[in-house]
Design an enzyme around this catalytic site. Structure first.
Site, short mmCIF file in Angstrom:
data_model
loop_
_atom_site.label_atom_id
_atom_site.label_comp_id
_atom_site.label_asym_id
_atom_site.label_seq_id
_atom_site.Cartn_x
_atom_site.Cartn_y
_atom_site.Cartn_z
N ASN A 1 -19.80 -1.45 21.03
CA ASN A 1 -19.53 -2.86 20.69
C ASN A 1 -18.04 -3.19 20.66
O ASN A 1 -17.67 -4.32 20.32
CB ASN A 1 -20.13 -3.19 19.32
N TYR B 1 -9.36 4.44 15.96
CA TYR B 1 -8.50 4.91 14.86
C TYR B 1 -8.41 6.43 14.84
O TYR B 1 -7.32 7.00 14.72
CB TYR B 1 -9.04 4.38 13.54
N LYS C 1 -5.06 8.83 15.31
CA LYS C 1 -4.58 9.75 14.28
C LYS C 1 -4.64 11.20 14.74
O LYS C 1 -3.80 12.02 14.35
CB LYS C 1 -5.38 9.55 12.99
N LEU D 1 -18.19 2.21 19.44
CA LEU D 1 -17.61 2.13 20.77
C LEU D 1 -18.40 1.20 21.70
O LEU D 1 -17.81 0.45 22.49
CB LEU D 1 -17.53 3.53 21.40
N ASP E 1 8.51 -3.90 8.48
CA ASP E 1 7.14 -4.38 8.66
C ASP E 1 7.18 -5.60 9.57
O ASP E 1 8.27 -6.08 9.92
CB ASP E 1 6.48 -4.71 7.31
N ASN F 1 4.62 5.04 9.01
CA ASN F 1 3.48 4.72 8.16
C ASN F 1 2.66 3.54 8.67
O ASN F 1 1.49 3.39 8.32
CB ASN F 1 3.96 4.42 6.73
N GLY G 1 0.19 1.19 10.37
CA GLY G 1 -1.08 1.48 11.00
C GLY G 1 -2.08 0.36 10.76
O GLY G 1 -1.97 -0.37 9.77
N GLY H 1 0.78 -1.22 0.00
CA GLY H 1 0.00 0.00 0.00
C GLY H 1 0.82 1.27 0.00
O GLY H 1 1.78 1.43 -0.75
#
Length: 494
Positions: A344, A399, A403, A342, A285, A333, A335, A265
């Protein structure tokens, strides 16, 4: 995944039907390639409708359409609406783009086309001056070629002068709105100069924004620091000298870069782009992706580093793996997503995302800075935020929190890292980027993500990679503490 709608609307039947139905018609963006490395459509039109910063009265509009000016005129200015305070430096920075530059008033002649228009509004000090900016661009907008660029230079709002602050802040709303109007693959940006900054400090930013490399960056505000706020020193001086020394074609030649999450990606594209620009890339990675990681490292002429970035000793192991013990570019990078509302969301889903996306970034950066592994002057940290961290997103509290945390990290660490370590800290915030992950998104949600931006299309991994490469360059030392959205000016969080 191919964007079939974009392809269809650029066929003759598609153009006719989309126009008749009022549907968006995205224009194929001109991205950088060895065959087409520069913008097409004509020269850059450099306009200065306002008096210089720091002297003279508000201009009388004589320079509204560019006038007959010499951009290399005396930089002192006389307040008559002529050249800006740093006219010679701005002219030199624009020439560094490789495109011809014109400063005459022929922008409205029939058939005239321009690859870009650059307006120096650093002298704007009050509301009447905004009319000169309107007049200046109103007359030449139709001359900007498809996939062209518009850049407005501004001054930082002055806390001690609320009239100047109001006028300069007005430029931000103006630029963001104009970016949503222009269409045709065009972009509009605002470059804001700190009080002691000059266009020479903005040269790398101008070269990026006035090139095909910035195809999916629009409606952005980039602040340029002055000498006191830069992370340049010695061999990494800001300006054309550094560019000539490093080579504009391969500005990262001889430097070492580390890219986390490099196996696929966006990370794969970043590794390839930094290698194209001359860097030796360490591709990191998780060990589970070692085969893919080895392929990426081989393709970029780099080194594979299979490693779990969340491990407590990740920073130490990275430092040990550095050739010569030094690192110039650190790209965070890596992630993951673990989406759930929230109510659940299980605790492990929350913890995994925060650990990979944020805590590991903090731990690794702290270790490498403390150990002195990031080289003074050329040291660049580029983290990956997201428009989800700016606007939020349903089912992504974990997420979005991670960020948004990246943005907080950048704003807090950047000034201290520059002062104490000679290192810049910035972030990219991607929007909808065409990857395997977004290809798995349900059709209607995917289409909404593609169309809900000023370019009416998704971005490509290379769009993020080109932005990272700009922030990573040795001559980008005056760009610090910035979060640049790579989202085609997404309507989310706009």
């Amino acid at each position: 995944m191919a964007d079939r709608y974009l392809h269809w609307t650029n066929t003759r039947p598609g153009r006719l039907l989309s126009r008749r139905l009022g549907l968006p018609r995205p224009v194929p963006l001109h991205r950088w390639s060895a065959e087409r490395p520069s913008l097409g459509g004509g020269p850059i039109l450099h306009l200065t409708p306002l008096p210089p910063r720091g002297g003279g009265e508000t201009g009388d509009g004589n320079g509204g359409n560019g006038g007959d000016r010499d951009s290399g005129a005396d930089s002192s200015g006389d307040g008559s609406g002529g050249g800006g305070t740093h006219a010679k430096e701005l002219a030199a920075a624009l020439e560094a783009t490789g495109l011809p530059v014109r400063t005459d008033g022929g922008g409205t002649e029939p058939g005239t086309r321009h690859a870009a228009v650059v307006v120096d509004a650093t002298g704007l000090r009050d509301v009447p001056g905004l009319h000169h900016v309107y007049e200046c661009l109103h007359e030449v907008l139709r001359s900007v070629a498809e996939c062209g660029r518009i850049v407005v230079l501004a001054a930082r709002p002055d806390a001690g002068d609320h009239h100047q602050a109001a006028a300069q802040q007005a430029l931000e709303g103006f630029v963001r709105s104009l970016a949503k109007e222009t269409g045709g693959g065009r972009t509009v940006q605002l470059i804001r100069l700190a009080p002691d900054a000059t266009p020479a400090h903005a040269e790398s930013t101008l070269r990026f924004l006035l090139s095909p490399r910035s195809a999916y960056v629009s409606g952005q505000v980039v602040e340029i620091a002055g000498p006191a706020g830069t992370a340049s020193s010695g061999a990494a001086e800001t300006g054309s000298g550094a560019v000539e020394a490093a080579g504009r074609e391969r500005p990262l030649q001889g430097l070492t870069a580390l890219v986390t999450g490099a196996a696929r990606g966006i990370g794969e594209a970043v590794a390839a782009t930094l290698a194209r620009d001359g860097a030796h890339v360490l591709c990191l990675d998780v060990p589970q992706a070692e085969a893919e990681l080895a392929r990426v490292a081989e393709a970029s002429g780099g080194t594979a580093l299979p490693l779990d970035i969340t491990s407590d000793d990740a920073g130490a192991r990275i430092a040990e793996a550095l050739p010569g013990g030094g690192l110039d570019v650190l790209v965070h990078n890596a992630g993951i997503t673990r989406d759930r509302r929230l109510v659940n969301m299980k605790p492990e889903r929350w913890d995994q995302v925060l650990d990979v996306n944020l805590a590991s970034v903090l731990r690794t950066t702290d270790h490498l800075l403390t150990a002195g592994a990031l080289r003074r002057g050329t040291g660049r940290v580029v983290a990956t935020a997201s428009i989800s961290g700016i606007a939020g997103n349903v089912g992504q509290t974990n997420y979005s929190a991670s960020k948004a945390g990246i943005i907080g990290l950048v704003r807090s660490l950047a000034p201290r890292a520059a002062a104490e370590h000679g290192v810049t800290v910035n972030a990219v915030a991607p929007g909808f980027i065409e990857t395997k992950m977004t290809a798995a998104v349900p059709f209607f949600i995917r289409e909404a993500g593609r169309r809900m931006n000023s370019q009416s299309q998704g971005g490509l991994p290379v769009d993020v990679a080109e932005t990272v490469a700009w922030l990573a360059a040795p001559d980008s030392g005056a760009v610090n503490g910035q979060v640049v959205r790579v989202c085609g000016q997404s309507l989310l969080g706009a």
